[in-house]
Design a protein around this motif. Structure first.
Motif, PDB file in Angstrom:
ATOM      1  N   ILE A 125       0.975  -1.212   0.069  1.00 40.66           N
ATOM      2  CA  ILE A 125       0.006  -0.102  -0.051  1.00 40.66           C
ATOM      3  C   ILE A 125       0.689   1.244   0.176  1.00 40.66           C
ATOM      4  CG2 ILE A 125      -0.057  -0.042   2.490  1.00 40.66           C
ATOM      5  CD1 ILE A 125      -3.139   1.160   2.188  1.00 40.66           C
ATOM      6  N   VAL A 126       0.512   2.314  -0.857  1.00 39.29           N
ATOM      7  CA  VAL A 126       1.024   3.593  -0.759  1.00 39.29           C
ATOM      8  C   VAL A 126       0.080   4.545  -0.642  1.00 39.29           C
ATOM      9  CG1 VAL A 126       3.019   2.600  -2.342  1.00 39.29           C
ATOM     10  CG2 VAL A 126       1.018   3.864  -3.297  1.00 39.29           C
ATOM     11  N   SER A 127       0.613   5.799  -0.382  1.00 38.68           N
ATOM     12  CA  SER A 127      -0.233   6.996  -0.081  1.00 38.68           C
ATOM     13  C   SER A 127      -0.691   7.571  -1.366  1.00 38.68           C
ATOM     14  CB  SER A 127       0.269   8.113   0.643  1.00 38.68           C
ATOM     15  OG  SER A 127       1.420   8.436   0.073  1.00 38.68           O
ATOM     16  N   LYS A 128      -1.622   8.123  -1.583  1.00 43.20           N
ATOM     17  CA  LYS A 128      -2.129   9.025  -3.026  1.00 43.20           C
ATOM     18  C   LYS A 128      -1.079  10.034  -3.247  1.00 43.20           C
ATOM     19  CE  LYS A 128      -5.925  10.774  -5.410  1.00 43.20           C
ATOM     20  NZ  LYS A 128      -7.454  11.304  -5.376  1.00 43.20           N
ATOM     21  N   GLN A 129      -0.620  10.466  -2.235  1.00 43.30           N
ATOM     22  CA  GLN A 129       0.588  11.693  -2.346  1.00 43.30           C
ATOM     23  C   GLN A 129       1.596  10.893  -3.054  1.00 43.30           C
ATOM     24  OE1 GLN A 129      -1.292  10.915   0.598  1.00 43.30           O
ATOM     25  NE2 GLN A 129      -2.514  12.969   0.448  1.00 43.30           N
ATOM     26  N   GLN A 130       1.939   9.778  -2.509  1.00 50.00           N
ATOM     27  CA  GLN A 130       3.272   9.356  -3.251  1.00 50.00           C
ATOM     28  C   GLN A 130       3.132   9.193  -4.834  1.00 50.00           C
ATOM     29  OE1 GLN A 130       3.510   5.838  -0.381  1.00 50.00           O
ATOM     30  NE2 GLN A 130       5.657   5.964  -0.745  1.00 50.00           N
ATOM     31  N   LEU A 131       1.641   8.460  -4.750  1.00 52.97           N
ATOM     32  CA  LEU A 131       1.442   8.283  -6.264  1.00 52.97           C
ATOM     33  C   LEU A 131       1.546   9.568  -7.154  1.00 52.97           C
ATOM     34  CD1 LEU A 131       0.702   5.422  -7.497  1.00 52.97           C
ATOM     35  CD2 LEU A 131      -1.716   6.176  -7.321  1.00 52.97           C
ATOM     36  N   ALA A 132       0.973  10.601  -6.647  1.00 49.00           N
ATOM     37  CA  ALA A 132       0.861  11.736  -7.394  1.00 49.00           C
ATOM     38  C   ALA A 132       2.423  12.442  -7.711  1.00 49.00           C
ATOM     39  CB  ALA A 132       0.106  12.985  -6.639  1.00 49.00           C
ATOM     40  N   ALA A 133       3.175  11.896  -7.147  1.00 46.12           N
ATOM     41  CA  ALA A 133       4.847  12.322  -7.449  1.00 46.12           C
ATOM     42  C   ALA A 133       5.466  11.462  -8.083  1.00 46.12           C
ATOM     43  CB  ALA A 133       5.327  12.611  -6.010  1.00 46.12           C
ATOM     44  N   SER A 134       4.785  10.164  -8.683  1.00 40.54           N
ATOM     45  CA  SER A 134       5.365   9.060  -9.328  1.00 40.54           C
ATOM     46  C   SER A 134       5.002   9.031 -10.732  1.00 40.54           C
ATOM     47  CB  SER A 134       5.165   7.843  -8.617  1.00 40.54           C
ATOM     48  OG  SER A 134       5.624   8.317  -7.167  1.00 40.54           O
ATOM     49  N   ARG A 135       5.630   8.043 -11.269  1.00 42.86           N
ATOM     50  CA  ARG A 135       5.347   7.695 -12.659  1.00 42.86           C
ATOM     51  C   ARG A 135       4.833   6.220 -12.926  1.00 42.86           C
ATOM     52  NH1 ARG A 135      11.085   8.338 -15.135  1.00 42.86           N
ATOM     53  NH2 ARG A 135      11.399   7.570 -13.305  1.00 42.86           N
ATOM     54  N   ILE A 136       4.141   6.072 -13.803  1.00 42.88           N
ATOM     55  CA  ILE A 136       3.404   4.678 -14.017  1.00 42.88           C
ATOM     56  C   ILE A 136       4.613   3.682 -13.963  1.00 42.88           C
ATOM     57  CG2 ILE A 136       2.301   3.063 -15.710  1.00 42.88           C
ATOM     58  CD1 ILE A 136       0.929   5.499 -16.738  1.00 42.88           C
ATOM     59  N   GLY A 137       5.788   3.821 -14.544  1.00 43.13           N
ATOM     60  CA  GLY A 137       6.835   2.957 -14.298  1.00 43.13           C
ATOM     61  C   GLY A 137       7.398   2.667 -12.902  1.00 43.13           C
ATOM     62  N   ASP A 138       7.326   3.632 -12.045  1.00 47.68           N
ATOM     63  CA  ASP A 138       7.424   3.532 -10.447  1.00 47.68           C
ATOM     64  C   ASP A 138       6.516   2.469 -10.108  1.00 47.68           C
ATOM     65  OD1 ASP A 138       9.554   5.257 -10.998  1.00 47.68           O
ATOM     66  OD2 ASP A 138       8.214   6.974 -10.436  1.00 47.68           O
ATOM     67  N   VAL A 139       5.267   2.827 -10.197  1.00 52.16           N
ATOM     68  CA  VAL A 139       4.180   1.764 -10.002  1.00 52.16           C
ATOM     69  C   VAL A 139       4.467   0.247 -10.324  1.00 52.16           C
ATOM     70  CG1 VAL A 139       1.777   1.071 -10.003  1.00 52.16           C
ATOM     71  CG2 VAL A 139       2.557   3.353 -10.056  1.00 52.16           C
ATOM     72  N   VAL A 140       5.030   0.045 -11.325  1.00 55.83           N
ATOM     73  CA  VAL A 140       5.438  -1.367 -12.096  1.00 55.83           C
ATOM     74  C   VAL A 140       6.536  -1.866 -11.079  1.00 55.83           C
ATOM     75  CG1 VAL A 140       6.293  -2.581 -13.971  1.00 55.83           C
ATOM     76  CG2 VAL A 140       4.594  -0.733 -14.424  1.00 55.83           C
ATOM     77  N   ALA A 141       7.719  -0.868 -10.946  1.00 59.65           N
ATOM     78  CA  ALA A 141       8.853  -1.259 -10.199  1.00 59.65           C
ATOM     79  C   ALA A 141       8.177  -1.917  -8.792  1.00 59.65           C
ATOM     80  CB  ALA A 141       9.788  -0.319  -9.887  1.00 59.65           C
ATOM     81  N   THR A 142       7.274  -1.098  -8.307  1.00 59.26           N
ATOM     82  CA  THR A 142       6.736  -1.335  -6.951  1.00 59.26           C
ATOM     83  C   THR A 142       5.998  -2.654  -6.807  1.00 59.26           C
ATOM     84  OG1 THR A 142       6.297   0.990  -6.537  1.00 59.26           O
ATOM     85  CG2 THR A 142       5.453  -0.561  -4.996  1.00 59.26           C
ATOM     86  N   LEU A 143       5.250  -3.061  -7.885  1.00 58.07           N
ATOM     87  CA  LEU A 143       4.624  -4.227  -7.920  1.00 58.07           C
ATOM     88  C   LEU A 143       5.630  -5.320  -8.132  1.00 58.07           C
ATOM     89  CD1 LEU A 143       1.665  -3.407 -10.404  1.00 58.07           C
ATOM     90  CD2 LEU A 143       1.438  -3.838  -7.892  1.00 58.07           C
ATOM     91  N   HIS A 144       6.646  -5.114  -8.889  1.00 63.92           N
ATOM     92  CA  HIS A 144       7.821  -5.866  -9.084  1.00 63.92           C
ATOM     93  C   HIS A 144       8.360  -6.517  -7.925  1.00 63.92           C
ATOM     94  CE1 HIS A 144      11.458  -7.807 -11.020  1.00 63.92           C
ATOM     95  NE2 HIS A 144      10.627  -8.035 -11.635  1.00 63.92           N
ATOM     96  N   ARG A 145       8.761  -5.425  -7.183  1.00 61.81           N
ATOM     97  CA  ARG A 145       9.429  -5.689  -5.690  1.00 61.81           C
ATOM     98  C   ARG A 145       8.770  -6.316  -4.723  1.00 61.81           C
ATOM     99  NH1 ARG A 145      11.471  -0.539  -2.425  1.00 61.81           N
ATOM    100  NH2 ARG A 145      10.006  -1.076  -1.045  1.00 61.81           N
ATOM    101  N   SER A 146       7.427  -5.970  -4.733  1.00 63.04           N
ATOM    102  CA  SER A 146       6.478  -6.725  -3.945  1.00 63.04           C
ATOM    103  C   SER A 146       6.073  -7.958  -4.293  1.00 63.04           C
ATOM    104  CB  SER A 146       5.088  -5.780  -3.768  1.00 63.04           C
ATOM    105  OG  SER A 146       4.298  -5.873  -4.876  1.00 63.04           O
ATOM    106  N   GLY A 147       5.914  -8.397  -5.651  1.00 63.91           N
ATOM    107  CA  GLY A 147       5.553  -9.879  -5.883  1.00 63.91           C
ATOM    108  C   GLY A 147       4.239  -9.805  -6.118  1.00 63.91           C
ATOM    109  N   HIS A 148       3.399  -8.919  -6.155  1.00 61.21           N
ATOM    110  CA  HIS A 148       1.917  -9.006  -6.111  1.00 61.21           C
ATOM    111  C   HIS A 148       1.519  -8.132  -7.378  1.00 61.21           C
ATOM    112  CE1 HIS A 148       0.950 -10.929  -2.396  1.00 61.21           C
ATOM    113  NE2 HIS A 148       2.059 -10.333  -1.846  1.00 61.21           N
ATOM    114  N   ASP A 149       0.152  -8.449  -7.948  1.00 58.48           N
ATOM    115  CA  ASP A 149      -0.237  -7.829  -9.038  1.00 58.48           C
ATOM    116  C   ASP A 149      -1.251  -6.865  -8.570  1.00 58.48           C
ATOM    117  OD1 ASP A 149       0.444  -9.660 -10.986  1.00 58.48           O
ATOM    118  OD2 ASP A 149      -0.712 -11.473 -10.074  1.00 58.48           O
ATOM    119  N   TYR A 150      -1.279  -6.457  -7.414  1.00 53.74           N
ATOM    120  CA  TYR A 150      -2.226  -5.168  -6.990  1.00 53.74           C
ATOM    121  C   TYR A 150      -1.619  -4.194  -6.039  1.00 53.74           C
ATOM    122  CZ  TYR A 150      -6.003  -8.157  -8.544  1.00 53.74           C
ATOM    123  OH  TYR A 150      -6.657  -8.974  -9.835  1.00 53.74           O
ATOM    124  N   LEU A 151      -1.770  -3.014  -6.223  1.00 53.69           N
ATOM    125  CA  LEU A 151      -1.247  -2.014  -5.353  1.00 53.69           C
ATOM    126  C   LEU A 151      -2.290  -1.201  -4.777  1.00 53.69           C
ATOM    127  CD1 LEU A 151       1.416  -0.466  -4.260  1.00 53.69           C
ATOM    128  CD2 LEU A 151       1.174   1.102  -6.296  1.00 53.69           C
TER     129      LEU A 151
END
Length: 199
Positions: A125-151
């Motif tokens: 789980i991340v905050s909406k504020q983190q998301l607003a300051a991030s790129r789609i690629g960062d979300v993919v990297a987060t999913l990759h690191r977590s090993g899950h298909d949902y953030l």
């Protein structure tokens, strides 16, 4: 080529807020770039309810609901209507479901979905504020690191939305491959048992 950074995420205790209907951030024919703002792939819960199923529901009934609504996942709630997990449609007939039916000595269609759902506490789980300051690629990297298909995404302590890996694929046209790794003793034992059955 851009380098993307996984966001700092945490696991989540059970929350009492209920998921609400999905509202997409924009409706464009053009595919998004991984360099665009991560909010573009956020599915926000606002207004009305997405597909919800009770955790005691049997697999056969859950499948009928998912098929009727053409949903890829359902939000799972308990008897107190607390949002407790995500049920991906592909889990209904996956290896875990088949092994579980065998281990419980139950017909496959009679398994309750609380055995197959992904508990919220296991999802990143991340905050909406983190998301607003991030790129789609960062979300993919987060999913990759977590090993899950949902953030999951929270704002002021409430879950306000989520980002499924398949949603990113749809919006960008790019492949998102998540390395799934065991996060609990049960998952490790299932992986070992599966390896032994193949060998």
């Amino acid at each position: 080529m851009s380098t993307y950074t996984a966001l700092n995420f945490s696991a989540l205790p059970m929350l009492t807020n209920k998921p609400r209907q999905v509202v997409k951030s924009r409706n464009l024919q053009d595919k998004l770039s991984w360099n665009e703002n991560a909010l573009e792939v956020l599915i926000e819960f606002s207004g009305f309810q997405p597909l919800q199923v009770n955790q005691a529901l049997e697999l056969e009934k859950a499948e009928a609901l998912l098929s009727a609504t053409r949903a890829r996942y359902a939000c799972v709630v308990n008897d107190a209507q607390e949002f407790v997990g995500i049920l991906p449609k592909q889990e209904l007939y996956g290896r875990a479901a088949i092994n579980l039916a065998r281990d419980l000595n139950l017909p496959h269609k009679k398994i309750s979905i609380d055995y197959l759902m992904i508990p919220l506490a296991r999802l990143p789980i991340v905050s909406k504020q983190q998301l607003a300051a991030s790129r789609i690629g960062d979300v993919v990297a987060t999913l990759h690191r977590s090993g899950h298909d949902y953030l999951l995404v929270q704002d002021n302590g409430d879950i306000v939305g989520l980002i499924p890996a398949l949603h990113i694929v749809e919006k960008t046209g790019e492949s998102v491959q998540i390395p799934h790794h065991a996060n609990s003793f049960v998952e490790i034992m299932q992986a070992v048992r599966h390896r032994e059955t193949i060998e």
